[in-house]
Design a protein around this motif. Structure first.
Motif, mmCIF file in Angstrom:
data_model
loop_
_atom_site.group_PDB
_atom_site.id
_atom_site.type_symbol
_atom_site.label_atom_id
_atom_site.label_comp_id
_atom_site.label_asym_id
_atom_site.label_seq_id
_atom_site.Cartn_x
_atom_site.Cartn_y
_atom_site.Cartn_z
ATOM 1 N N LEU A 145 2.187 -0.365 -5.831
ATOM 2 C CA LEU A 145 2.194 -0.748 -7.239
ATOM 3 C C LEU A 145 1.660 -2.161 -7.455
ATOM 4 O O LEU A 145 1.418 -2.576 -8.586
ATOM 5 N N ASP A 146 1.489 -2.909 -6.370
ATOM 6 C CA ASP A 146 0.829 -4.211 -6.482
ATOM 7 C C ASP A 146 -0.169 -4.341 -5.340
ATOM 8 O O ASP A 146 -0.273 -3.473 -4.489
ATOM 9 N N GLU A 147 -0.909 -5.445 -5.319
ATOM 10 C CA GLU A 147 -1.995 -5.582 -4.343
ATOM 11 C C GLU A 147 -1.534 -5.932 -2.950
ATOM 12 O O GLU A 147 -2.338 -5.975 -2.007
ATOM 13 N N ARG A 148 -0.250 -6.173 -2.768
ATOM 14 C CA ARG A 148 0.263 -6.561 -1.455
ATOM 15 C C ARG A 148 0.611 -5.320 -0.633
ATOM 16 O O ARG A 148 1.477 -4.530 -1.007
ATOM 17 N N PHE A 206 -2.019 9.910 -11.092
ATOM 18 C CA PHE A 206 -2.013 8.546 -11.629
ATOM 19 C C PHE A 206 -2.948 8.444 -12.835
ATOM 20 O O PHE A 206 -2.617 7.813 -13.843
ATOM 21 N N GLN A 207 -4.120 9.052 -12.730
ATOM 22 C CA GLN A 207 -5.099 8.999 -13.810
ATOM 23 C C GLN A 207 -4.571 9.685 -15.061
ATOM 24 O O GLN A 207 -4.742 9.182 -16.180
ATOM 25 N N SER A 212 -1.244 2.318 -13.234
ATOM 26 C CA SER A 212 -2.091 1.376 -12.509
ATOM 27 C C SER A 212 -1.518 1.170 -11.111
ATOM 28 O O SER A 212 -0.406 0.661 -10.945
ATOM 29 N N VAL A 213 -2.268 1.598 -10.095
ATOM 30 C CA VAL A 213 -1.814 1.471 -8.710
ATOM 31 C C VAL A 213 -2.952 0.914 -7.857
ATOM 32 O O VAL A 213 -4.115 0.936 -8.250
ATOM 33 N N TYR A 214 -2.590 0.442 -6.677
ATOM 34 C CA TYR A 214 -3.564 -0.066 -5.721
ATOM 35 C C TYR A 214 -3.664 0.931 -4.574
ATOM 36 O O TYR A 214 -2.668 1.539 -4.170
#
Length: 304
Positions: A145-148, A206-207, A212-214
């Motif tokens: 869910l985040d870029e990490r 997701f679409q 919004s996912v990474y």
């Protein structure tokens, strides 16, 4: 007077005339229809989904391709049918088989009837011959869910179907909990899991949701291929023509419509033989979970 008499007669006879026309249509039209179909070459294709696709129907996609080929080749009709793995195997055990079979990993029964193709792909090779070639593919990814992607947290490994996400997880050195596909997706978005090891199916989810996912693609292993095999030489030229159109750039570039990817551009490094039986697949699944050298796992896979 004559005209009036004729009209009276016609009106009185109209019900009988109507019945005659209907009966004639029932008697003669089917024969003409059967004659028309008898003159066509019928090519039967079964589509069997053994793993989750992206969205829409792979069977419907093949039907659209079939209509295109029919316009290019006079006198041929492609009959595309959807089967479950169990249904296809049951029909095959009774002596039934299509001209071509669209399928994924986990359907080894048809290997004995598959004929060599003028293509080459490691996952469809058996005894030095290519008996199946992929017409579309999916892929494994790690979602966050985040870029990490270097933070600790629970991982849901999405499972469902005959594919082996555990092998993809092993090569990516990802350790997590095996969770049914939908539950894994819901748990990930709700925050129950920090990461989700999923597939193209999750990308489409997701679409649809606008989430919004990474994404981090996992290319070391992939078994999410939909193959096509030739099972009969009776209409071989028509079958190969279907293959050619299905693998054409125009058709391959439209695979996004069903949330799948073209064969061209695949960066996957390993796969499993599509004709592996259920016991072999289960043994690979178990081995992937054991603390053994990955080279041992390589021995049971195919290098792409």
């Amino acid at each position: 007077m004559k005209l009036r008499s004729f009209l009276k007669f016609f009106i009185a006879a109209l019900p009988f005339i109507t019945v005659f026309v209907i009966v004639a249509a029932v008697i003669f039209y089917p024969k003409e229809h059967e004659k028309e179909n008898a003159e066509k070459r019928i090519v039967r294709i079964w589509n069997v989904d053994t793993f989750e696709g992206g969205k829409g129907s792979r069977t419907a996609f093949l039907r659209n391709v079939a209509r295109r080929v029919e316009k290019e080749r006079e006198g041929v009709y492609f009959l595309i049918s959807s089967y479950t793995a169990e249904g296809a195997e049951a029909a095959f055990s009774k002596g039934e088989a299509p001209d071509m079979l669209s399928f994924g990993v986990g359907l080894s029964t048809f290997a004995e009837k598959s004929l060599p193709l003028p293509y080459s792909f490691a996952g469809g090779d058996l005894e030095g011959k290519t008996l199946a070639y992929p017409w579309c593919r999916g892929g494994y990814s790690l979602f966050s869910l985040d870029e990490r992607f270097d933070q600790e947290g629970r991982v849901a490994i999405s499972v469902g179907g005959s594919n082996l996400p555990e092998v993809a997880a092993r090569y990516a050195k990802i350790f997590g909990e095996e969770v049914e596909s939908t539950a894994a997706y819901v748990g990930f978005l709700s925050g129950k899991y920090r990461y989700l090891l999923g597939t193209q199916r999750d990308i489409c989810r997701f679409q649809t949701r606008g989430a919004s996912v990474y994404e981090k693609k996992l290319s070391a292993y992939n078994d999410l291929y939909q193959y096509l095999s030739l099972l009969s030489n009776e209409n071989r030229e028509d079958c190969l023509a279907f293959f050619e159109v299905l693998l054409s750039e125009k058709v391959q570039s439209s695979l996004f419509e069903i949330g799948m990817f073209p064969v061209e551009g695949d960066e996957s490094e390993r796969t499993v033989n599509v004709f592996s039986d259920k016991n072999a697949l289960e043994n690979i699944r178990i081995l992937a979970k054991q603390e053994v050298d990955e080279k041992n796992l390589d021995n049971f896979l195919k290098t792409i």
